[in-house]
Scaffold this motif. Structure first.
Motif, PDB file in Angstrom:
ATOM      1  N   ALA A  89       0.840  -1.204   0.000  1.00  0.00           N
ATOM      2  CA  ALA A  89       0.000   0.000   0.000  1.00  0.00           C
ATOM      3  C   ALA A  89       0.875   1.255   0.000  1.00  0.00           C
ATOM      4  O   ALA A  89       0.636   2.187  -0.777  1.00  0.00           O
ATOM      5  N   ALA A  90       1.891   1.279   0.842  1.00  0.00           N
ATOM      6  CA  ALA A  90       2.766   2.449   0.915  1.00  0.00           C
ATOM      7  C   ALA A  90       3.602   2.614  -0.354  1.00  0.00           C
ATOM      8  O   ALA A  90       3.681   3.710  -0.926  1.00  0.00           O
ATOM      9  N   ALA A  91       4.213   1.528  -0.828  1.00  0.00           N
ATOM     10  CA  ALA A  91       5.094   1.613  -1.990  1.00  0.00           C
ATOM     11  C   ALA A  91       4.314   1.944  -3.260  1.00  0.00           C
ATOM     12  O   ALA A  91       4.766   2.766  -4.071  1.00  0.00           O
ATOM     13  N   LEU A  92       3.163   1.335  -3.450  1.00  0.00           N
ATOM     14  CA  LEU A  92       2.358   1.623  -4.641  1.00  0.00           C
ATOM     15  C   LEU A  92       1.846   3.052  -4.631  1.00  0.00           C
ATOM     16  O   LEU A  92       1.821   3.720  -5.668  1.00  0.00           O
ATOM     17  N   LEU A  94       3.254   5.687  -3.097  1.00  0.00           N
ATOM     18  CA  LEU A  94       4.384   6.581  -3.327  1.00  0.00           C
ATOM     19  C   LEU A  94       4.829   6.537  -4.788  1.00  0.00           C
ATOM     20  O   LEU A  94       5.102   7.572  -5.400  1.00  0.00           O
ATOM     21  N   HIS A  95       4.860   5.348  -5.365  1.00  0.00           N
ATOM     22  CA  HIS A  95       5.244   5.184  -6.766  1.00  0.00           C
ATOM     23  C   HIS A  95       4.258   5.932  -7.677  1.00  0.00           C
ATOM     24  O   HIS A  95       4.671   6.644  -8.605  1.00  0.00           O
ATOM     25  N   GLY A  96       2.978   5.794  -7.418  1.00  0.00           N
ATOM     26  CA  GLY A  96       1.966   6.501  -8.200  1.00  0.00           C
ATOM     27  C   GLY A  96       2.021   8.004  -7.992  1.00  0.00           C
ATOM     28  O   GLY A  96       1.840   8.781  -8.939  1.00  0.00           O
ATOM     29  N   HIS A  97       2.283   8.424  -6.752  1.00  0.00           N
ATOM     30  CA  HIS A  97       2.387   9.858  -6.448  1.00  0.00           C
ATOM     31  C   HIS A  97       3.512  10.490  -7.255  1.00  0.00           C
ATOM     32  O   HIS A  97       3.338  11.547  -7.869  1.00  0.00           O
ATOM     33  N   TRP A  98       4.673   9.856  -7.255  1.00  0.00           N
ATOM     34  CA  TRP A  98       5.797  10.399  -8.011  1.00  0.00           C
ATOM     35  C   TRP A  98       5.532  10.368  -9.514  1.00  0.00           C
ATOM     36  O   TRP A  98       5.899  11.292 -10.233  1.00  0.00           O
ATOM     37  N   GLY A  99       4.917   9.312 -10.008  1.00  0.00           N
ATOM     38  CA  GLY A  99       4.634   9.227 -11.439  1.00  0.00           C
ATOM     39  C   GLY A  99       3.669  10.311 -11.894  1.00  0.00           C
ATOM     40  O   GLY A  99       3.886  10.983 -12.907  1.00  0.00           O
ATOM     41  N   LEU A 100       2.573  10.500 -11.149  1.00  0.00           N
ATOM     42  CA  LEU A 100       1.621  11.552 -11.507  1.00  0.00           C
ATOM     43  C   LEU A 100       2.229  12.936 -11.296  1.00  0.00           C
ATOM     44  O   LEU A 100       1.885  13.883 -12.013  1.00  0.00           O
ATOM     45  N   GLY A 101       3.129  13.063 -10.333  1.00  0.00           N
ATOM     46  CA  GLY A 101       3.838  14.327 -10.147  1.00  0.00           C
ATOM     47  C   GLY A 101       4.655  14.702 -11.365  1.00  0.00           C
ATOM     48  O   GLY A 101       4.735  15.881 -11.737  1.00  0.00           O
ATOM     49  N   GLN A 102       5.253  13.720 -12.009  1.00  0.00           N
ATOM     50  CA  GLN A 102       6.005  13.986 -13.240  1.00  0.00           C
ATOM     51  C   GLN A 102       5.075  14.412 -14.367  1.00  0.00           C
ATOM     52  O   GLN A 102       5.434  15.255 -15.180  1.00  0.00           O
ATOM     53  N   VAL A 103       3.882  13.829 -14.431  1.00  0.00           N
ATOM     54  CA  VAL A 103       2.906  14.242 -15.437  1.00  0.00           C
ATOM     55  C   VAL A 103       2.532  15.710 -15.216  1.00  0.00           C
ATOM     56  O   VAL A 103       2.458  16.496 -16.170  1.00  0.00           O
ATOM     57  N   ILE A 104       2.316  16.090 -13.959  1.00  0.00           N
ATOM     58  CA  ILE A 104       2.001  17.485 -13.646  1.00  0.00           C
ATOM     59  C   ILE A 104       3.164  18.391 -14.050  1.00  0.00           C
ATOM     60  O   ILE A 104       2.961  19.436 -14.666  1.00  0.00           O
ATOM     61  N   THR A 105       4.373  17.991 -13.718  1.00  0.00           N
ATOM     62  CA  THR A 105       5.549  18.789 -14.072  1.00  0.00           C
ATOM     63  C   THR A 105       5.653  18.982 -15.576  1.00  0.00           C
ATOM     64  O   THR A 105       5.983  20.065 -16.054  1.00  0.00           O
ATOM     65  N   LEU A 121      -3.127  16.269  -6.313  1.00  0.00           N
ATOM     66  CA  LEU A 121      -2.284  15.074  -6.270  1.00  0.00           C
ATOM     67  C   LEU A 121      -2.069  14.608  -4.836  1.00  0.00           C
ATOM     68  O   LEU A 121      -2.160  13.408  -4.554  1.00  0.00           O
ATOM     69  N   TYR A 122      -1.797  15.538  -3.925  1.00  0.00           N
ATOM     70  CA  TYR A 122      -1.610  15.152  -2.525  1.00  0.00           C
ATOM     71  C   TYR A 122      -2.901  14.588  -1.935  1.00  0.00           C
ATOM     72  O   TYR A 122      -2.867  13.609  -1.183  1.00  0.00           O
ATOM     73  N   ILE A 123      -4.035  15.170  -2.287  1.00  0.00           N
ATOM     74  CA  ILE A 123      -5.318  14.650  -1.806  1.00  0.00           C
ATOM     75  C   ILE A 123      -5.563  13.256  -2.367  1.00  0.00           C
ATOM     76  O   ILE A 123      -5.945  12.336  -1.639  1.00  0.00           O
ATOM     77  N   LEU A 124      -5.325  13.082  -3.677  1.00  0.00           N
ATOM     78  CA  LEU A 124      -5.502  11.770  -4.306  1.00  0.00           C
ATOM     79  C   LEU A 124      -4.583  10.725  -3.687  1.00  0.00           C
ATOM     80  O   LEU A 124      -5.013   9.596  -3.396  1.00  0.00           O
ATOM     81  N   SER A 125      -3.336  11.086  -3.439  1.00  0.00           N
ATOM     82  CA  SER A 125      -2.389  10.138  -2.849  1.00  0.00           C
ATOM     83  C   SER A 125      -2.788   9.766  -1.424  1.00  0.00           C
ATOM     84  O   SER A 125      -2.710   8.595  -1.037  1.00  0.00           O
ATOM     85  N   ALA A 126      -3.232  10.751  -0.649  1.00  0.00           N
ATOM     86  CA  ALA A 126      -3.666  10.468   0.724  1.00  0.00           C
ATOM     87  C   ALA A 126      -4.901   9.567   0.724  1.00  0.00           C
ATOM     88  O   ALA A 126      -4.981   8.609   1.512  1.00  0.00           O
ATOM     89  N   CYS A 133      -5.158   1.061   2.932  1.00  0.00           N
ATOM     90  CA  CYS A 133      -5.035   0.631   4.337  1.00  0.00           C
ATOM     91  C   CYS A 133      -6.380   0.146   4.868  1.00  0.00           C
ATOM     92  O   CYS A 133      -6.444  -0.862   5.588  1.00  0.00           O
ATOM     93  N   HIS A 134      -7.447   0.831   4.511  1.00  0.00           N
ATOM     94  CA  HIS A 134      -8.790   0.404   4.921  1.00  0.00           C
ATOM     95  C   HIS A 134      -9.111  -0.974   4.332  1.00  0.00           C
ATOM     96  O   HIS A 134      -9.651  -1.845   5.020  1.00  0.00           O
ATOM     97  N   PHE A 135      -8.757  -1.170   3.061  1.00  0.00           N
ATOM     98  CA  PHE A 135      -8.981  -2.462   2.401  1.00  0.00           C
ATOM     99  C   PHE A 135      -8.168  -3.558   3.089  1.00  0.00           C
ATOM    100  O   PHE A 135      -8.668  -4.676   3.284  1.00  0.00           O
TER     101      PHE A 135
END
Length: 152
Positions: A89-92, A94-105, A121-126, A133-135
């Motif tokens: 959950a944490a690694a996926l 973070l990996h998605g957050h950084w990837g979408l961050g590059q799209v934004i950049t 992006l921060y809201i989506l990642s949270a 975690c709930h799942f």
């Protein structure tokens, strides 16, 4: 940077990386400036965001998470459990957050749209991390869910 991490105790190394891992550097240096045309929407980097040290730590963090994911995938199959579920959950996330961050950049221009996109992006990642975690806590967990999908 690796010699510095090896020389420090493990907790100090994680503290050193902690704040730099979630931030994307605003500029990656002279190589990026040569490859891309100058844009009006990108001003000078804010303090602490565009240094080569921050870029290096971010790059190292991205590679560490990628290697962690490579190890977690077989672990999820061979020994599924809560530790692997929450690590995934944490690694996926973070990996998605950084990837979408590059799209934004790459594709979002202008100060206000960049701030809105980064906030989203921060809201989506949270929400993604909270949902995973709930799942893991309330349902079968990521490993078991993937195994159930494979059994179909």
């Amino acid at each position: 940077a690796l010699a510095l991490l090896r020389a420090r105790p493990r907790g100090a190394a994680l503290a050193l990386l902690g704040s730099a891992l979630l931030r994307r550097p605003a500029a990656l240096g002279a190589a990026a400036a040569r490859c891309a045309p100058a844009r009006d929407s990108h001003g000078p980097p804010r303090q602490g965001h565009g240094s080569s040290k921050a870029a290096s730590l971010h790059w190292t963090g991205e590679r560490a998470v990628s290697m962690l994911l490579l190890g977690l995938l077989p672990a999820a199959y061979l020994c599924p459990g809560p530790a692997v579920d929450y690590s995934l959950a944490a690694a996926l996330t973070l990996h998605g957050h950084w990837g979408l961050g590059q799209v934004i950049t790459d594709y979002v221009h202008g100060d206000v749209p960049i701030k809105v996109a980064n906030t989203g992006l921060y809201i989506l990642s949270a929400l993604t991390f909270a949902g995973l975690c709930h799942f893991n806590y309330q349902d079968v967990g990521i490993c078991k869910a993937v195994a159930m999908l494979w059994s179909l």
